[in-house]
Design an enzyme around this catalytic site. Structure first.
Site, mmCIF file in Angstrom:
data_model
loop_
_atom_site.group_PDB
_atom_site.id
_atom_site.type_symbol
_atom_site.label_atom_id
_atom_site.label_comp_id
_atom_site.label_asym_id
_atom_site.label_seq_id
_atom_site.Cartn_x
_atom_site.Cartn_y
_atom_site.Cartn_z
ATOM 1 N N GLN A 31 0.785 -1.276 -0.044
ATOM 2 C CA GLN A 31 0.135 -0.113 -0.019
ATOM 3 C C GLN A 31 0.899 1.263 -0.331
ATOM 4 O O GLN A 31 2.010 1.197 0.103
ATOM 5 C CB GLN A 31 -0.893 0.116 1.195
ATOM 6 N N HIS A 62 -8.134 3.810 20.342
ATOM 7 C CA HIS A 62 -7.225 2.997 20.789
ATOM 8 C C HIS A 62 -7.621 2.338 22.377
ATOM 9 O O HIS A 62 -7.687 1.377 22.654
ATOM 10 C CB HIS A 62 -5.649 3.250 21.004
ATOM 11 N N ASP A 137 2.187 -12.201 8.160
ATOM 12 C CA ASP A 137 0.560 -12.109 7.544
ATOM 13 C C ASP A 137 -0.422 -12.414 8.780
ATOM 14 O O ASP A 137 -0.279 -13.605 9.039
ATOM 15 C CB ASP A 137 0.400 -12.812 6.351
ATOM 16 N N GLY A 138 -1.143 -11.723 9.203
ATOM 17 C CA GLY A 138 -2.024 -12.289 10.300
ATOM 18 C C GLY A 138 -3.225 -13.286 10.172
ATOM 19 O O GLY A 138 -3.281 -14.000 10.774
ATOM 20 N N ASP A 156 -6.718 -5.092 14.939
ATOM 21 C CA ASP A 156 -6.802 -3.789 14.642
ATOM 22 C C ASP A 156 -6.177 -3.383 13.118
ATOM 23 O O ASP A 156 -4.967 -2.935 12.895
ATOM 24 C CB ASP A 156 -5.602 -3.038 15.839
ATOM 25 N N SER A 158 -6.658 -2.327 8.964
ATOM 26 C CA SER A 158 -7.489 -1.020 8.088
ATOM 27 C C SER A 158 -8.950 -1.515 7.718
ATOM 28 O O SER A 158 -9.304 -2.806 8.256
ATOM 29 C CB SER A 158 -6.368 -0.743 7.154
ATOM 30 N N ASP A 159 -9.369 -0.982 6.781
ATOM 31 C CA ASP A 159 -10.690 -1.022 5.895
ATOM 32 C C ASP A 159 -10.615 -2.300 5.204
ATOM 33 O O ASP A 159 -9.523 -2.885 4.747
ATOM 34 C CB ASP A 159 -11.030 -0.026 5.400
HETATM 35 N N1 PUT Z 1 -7.395 0.468 12.405
HETATM 36 C C1 PUT Z 1 -8.542 1.024 11.979
HETATM 37 C C2 PUT Z 1 -8.760 1.504 10.935
HETATM 38 C C3 PUT Z 1 -9.949 2.235 10.448
HETATM 39 C C4 PUT Z 1 -9.789 3.028 9.431
HETATM 40 N N2 PUT Z 1 -11.142 3.485 8.828
#
Ligand code: PUT
Length: 277
Positions: A31, A62, A137-138, A156, A158-159
């Site tokens: 990314q 958080h 890689d989770g 946690d 991202s989208d």
């Molecule tokens: N770590 C959460 C990120 C969400 C962003 N939209």
């Protein structure tokens, strides 16, 4: 002339912050990674032009992803964080002296390095000896069968686009359930209940197939889709309402958002979501 960075939702809404300067910009194999200095919220991380965290807003995310699990799980010795490359979730987890070991599995080394260099106030616990950072890689980690069970697992990510997409799949939740101790607690960020309502509802429904107890909960994070945000708490039997007094008493002395009342109120589910679950 002012520079603005916008996160665009569905070609119909955008969330922009005025940016004073760019501190880091790089392309990893996964990314585009950027750290910028915003006028309103201090330094902030974007991944593929999506706002991830900002200094003056990050506690609302958080603290809420971490403390409902940490104040209710009977044991909190072994913790797994998948994602969390900015270090803010690990920082909150490591506030508890009972935590003995944290595996943080983040796929993108560039995110960790950029945050360590430019956002050290968010990731202020990188040097804690209890923290084991794995660049990997989770999704693969969740398939492992050779690990001791975890007491708390926190996703946690991202989208659900790019490297985080698989973190929203049933197979991934099943893997996490296998890694969780019998009285462990699993929590994941679960998107905006308004802008990403369908994604949120789908996530909760799928988790209900995998875990016995599934409870979405809500709060506000200014930089995410205008405010309303969700996390989902799941377990094989532990209830989010049974808060351990000693732990909540200890942590609410240190937090900016989280306390016992916020915790209990966060689990109130709006009718338009409740009717779908
Ligand atoms: N770590 C959460 C990120 C969400 C962003 N939209």
């Amino acid at each position: 002339m002012a520079l603005w960075y916008d996160e665009v939702f569905d070609d119909s809404m955008r969330l922009g912050l005025k940016v004073e300067r760019t501190l880091f910009m790089g392309h990893s194999e996964f990314q585009r990674v950027a750290v910028v200095e915003t006028t309103l919220l201090g330094k902030a991380l974007l991944l593929d032009d999506l706002w991830m965290t900002a200094e003056k807003d990050e506690k609302s995310y958080h603290e809420m992803i971490v403390h409902p699990a940490m104040t209710t799980a009977p044991k909190i010795e072994r913790v797994l964080i998948i994602g969390g490359g900015d270090g803010g979730t690990a920082r909150e987890v490591l506030r508890y002296a009972d935590v003995e070991h944290v595996d943080l599995v983040e796929i993108d080394e560039m995110v960790v390095k950029a945050c360590q260099e430019h956002l050290p106030e968010i990731g202020s616990a990188w040097d804690d000896e209890r923290l084991n950072v794995v660049i990997g890689d989770g999704i693969e980690w969740a398939k492992r069968t050779d690990l001791e069970p975890y007491d708390v697992i926190i996703i946690d990510g991202s989208d659900p686009v790019g490297p985080a997409e698989g973190l929203f799949d049933r197979a991934f939740y099943e893997g996490c359930a296998n890694l969780l101790s019998d009285d462990g607690v699993f929590v994941t960020q679960s998107e905006s209940p308004l802008i990403f309502r369908d994604v949120h509802i789908d996530m909760v429904r799928v988790m209900k197939d995998v875990f016995d107890q599934v409870h979405p909960y809500y709060g506000s994070v200014m930089i995410y889709a205008g405010g309303p945000w969700s996390w989902t708490y799941a377990s094989k039997g532990v209830s989010p309402k049974e808060i351990i007094d000693e732990r909540v008493g200890f942590i609410q002395e240190q937090t900016e958002i989280y306390n016992r009342d916020v915790h209990l109120g966060a689990f109130a589910v709006p009718n338009h979501i409740r009717r779908e679950l």
